[in-house]
Design a protein around this motif. Structure first.
Motif, mmCIF file in Angstrom:
data_model
loop_
_atom_site.group_PDB
_atom_site.id
_atom_site.type_symbol
_atom_site.label_atom_id
_atom_site.label_comp_id
_atom_site.label_asym_id
_atom_site.label_seq_id
_atom_site.Cartn_x
_atom_site.Cartn_y
_atom_site.Cartn_z
ATOM 1 N N ASP A 106 -8.074 0.387 -4.324
ATOM 2 C CA ASP A 106 -7.619 1.143 -5.502
ATOM 3 C C ASP A 106 -7.815 2.640 -5.285
ATOM 4 O O ASP A 106 -8.302 3.357 -6.174
ATOM 5 N N CYS A 121 0.834 -1.204 0.000
ATOM 6 C CA CYS A 121 0.000 0.000 0.000
ATOM 7 C C CYS A 121 0.870 1.256 0.000
ATOM 8 O O CYS A 121 0.534 2.247 -0.661
ATOM 9 N N ASP A 137 -6.899 6.675 -4.432
ATOM 10 C CA ASP A 137 -5.925 7.748 -4.570
ATOM 11 C C ASP A 137 -6.449 8.908 -3.726
ATOM 12 O O ASP A 137 -7.405 8.726 -2.950
ATOM 13 N N TYR A 138 -5.841 10.054 -3.837
ATOM 14 C CA TYR A 138 -6.253 11.184 -3.005
ATOM 15 C C TYR A 138 -7.735 11.522 -3.230
ATOM 16 O O TYR A 138 -8.519 11.600 -2.279
ATOM 17 N N ALA A 174 2.072 1.839 -3.424
ATOM 18 C CA ALA A 174 0.984 2.170 -4.344
ATOM 19 C C ALA A 174 0.335 3.516 -4.038
ATOM 20 O O ALA A 174 -0.538 3.957 -4.789
ATOM 21 N N GLY A 175 0.728 4.167 -2.917
ATOM 22 C CA GLY A 175 0.216 5.503 -2.671
ATOM 23 C C GLY A 175 -0.561 5.713 -1.402
ATOM 24 O O GLY A 175 -1.410 6.602 -1.337
ATOM 25 N N SER A 176 -0.271 4.926 -0.351
ATOM 26 C CA SER A 176 -1.020 5.134 0.892
ATOM 27 C C SER A 176 -0.738 6.502 1.508
ATOM 28 O O SER A 176 -1.565 7.013 2.281
ATOM 29 N N ASP A 177 0.403 7.114 1.175
ATOM 30 C CA ASP A 177 0.662 8.476 1.664
ATOM 31 C C ASP A 177 -0.389 9.449 1.157
ATOM 32 O O ASP A 177 -0.794 10.383 1.866
ATOM 33 N N ASP A 178 -0.851 9.232 -0.075
ATOM 34 C CA ASP A 178 -1.909 10.090 -0.627
ATOM 35 C C ASP A 178 -3.227 9.856 0.107
ATOM 36 O O ASP A 178 -4.012 10.792 0.314
ATOM 37 N N PRO A 189 -3.619 1.100 -2.984
ATOM 38 C CA PRO A 189 -3.791 1.222 -1.536
ATOM 39 C C PRO A 189 -5.258 1.088 -1.135
ATOM 40 O O PRO A 189 -6.154 1.309 -1.948
ATOM 41 N N THR A 235 -10.291 8.836 -2.169
ATOM 42 C CA THR A 235 -10.403 8.770 -0.706
ATOM 43 C C THR A 235 -11.288 9.892 -0.196
ATOM 44 O O THR A 235 -12.176 9.663 0.651
#
Length: 221
Positions: A168, A114, A170-171, A117-121, A157, A174
């Motif tokens: 799946d 994750c 993204d910012y 794949a962009g869990s920070d976003d 993520p 979410t």
């Protein structure tokens, strides 16, 4: 390390939950759960009974639910074991909340797939929507926790919100999920890009003839 939600004062907790008892409906469910196990093996029912108790607390508080100490003690008495044997279960599994949470418990996976794949976003979207790790929003709607792998690596993520997975992400997607929940809606669980289960993004890449034949036969996926 994620910040742990603050556990309320013990005296206040005992005043509120010291007389916890099953509702009539949950008493019947608890009896059914205990009936799955032979005499002398009642401790095996600890996880389903704790889950049932947490859901009852959630229903009574309009939240996702948690397990105050008196409730854990109640479950321990139900299965005839010392409190510590049940507390060990509660403190081990992240499915159990040891402090109050909001109506929606947002658990963001931060493990390697994750993260890559962009869990920070995803976490940034939560932060910009007013969520802080380890805390509940002032309106009582959301509690944010960062957790370890939730087993949906192929669709990273992802987050788990109460009983549902949203994948799946993204910012923007979410934010969309959080805004829908805040409006009282229930976003469709699963992939937020229309992926079916963990199928490849964009559709099958192998065994296409078999997939097409199956689709023609059934007329649906």
């Amino acid at each position: 390390m994620a910040e742990t939600p603050q556990i309320p004062d013990e005296a206040e907790t005992r005043v509120r939950w010291g007389d916890f008892a099953w509702t009539d409906a949950n008493a019947a469910k608890a009896k059914e759960i205990l009936g799955r196990y032979p005499a002398g093996r009642e401790q095996s029912a600890s996880i389903p009974l704790l889950d049932l108790a947490q859901r009852q607390v959630g229903a009574e508080t309009d939240t996702q639910g948690w397990l105050p100490v008196p409730v854990i003690e109640f479950v321990a008495r139900q299965i005839g074991v010392p409190y510590m044997r049940v507390y060990e279960v509660v403190s081990f599994y992240t499915m159990f909340n040891m402090a109050p949470v909001g109506r929606y418990h947002v658990q963001v996976c931060g493990t390697t797939p994750c993260l890559l794949a962009g869990s920070d976003d995803v976490l940034a979207a939560c932060k910009n929507h007013g969520l802080v790790k380890g805390r509940t929003t002032p309106d009582g709607l959301f509690t944010l926790t960062e957790v370890e792998c939730l087993g949906v690596c192929a669709n990273a993520p992802m987050v788990q919100i109460n009983d549902d997975n949203y994948e799946d992400l993204d910012y923007d997607r979410t934010i969309g999920v959080l805004e829908a929940l805040a409006r009282g809606e229930t976003p469709p669980a699963g992939s937020t890009i229309g992926r079916r289960a963990s199928c490849p993004e964009g559709g099958p890449t192998t065994l296409k003839e078999m997939v097409d034949a199956n689709h023609d036969y059934r007329g649906e996926w």
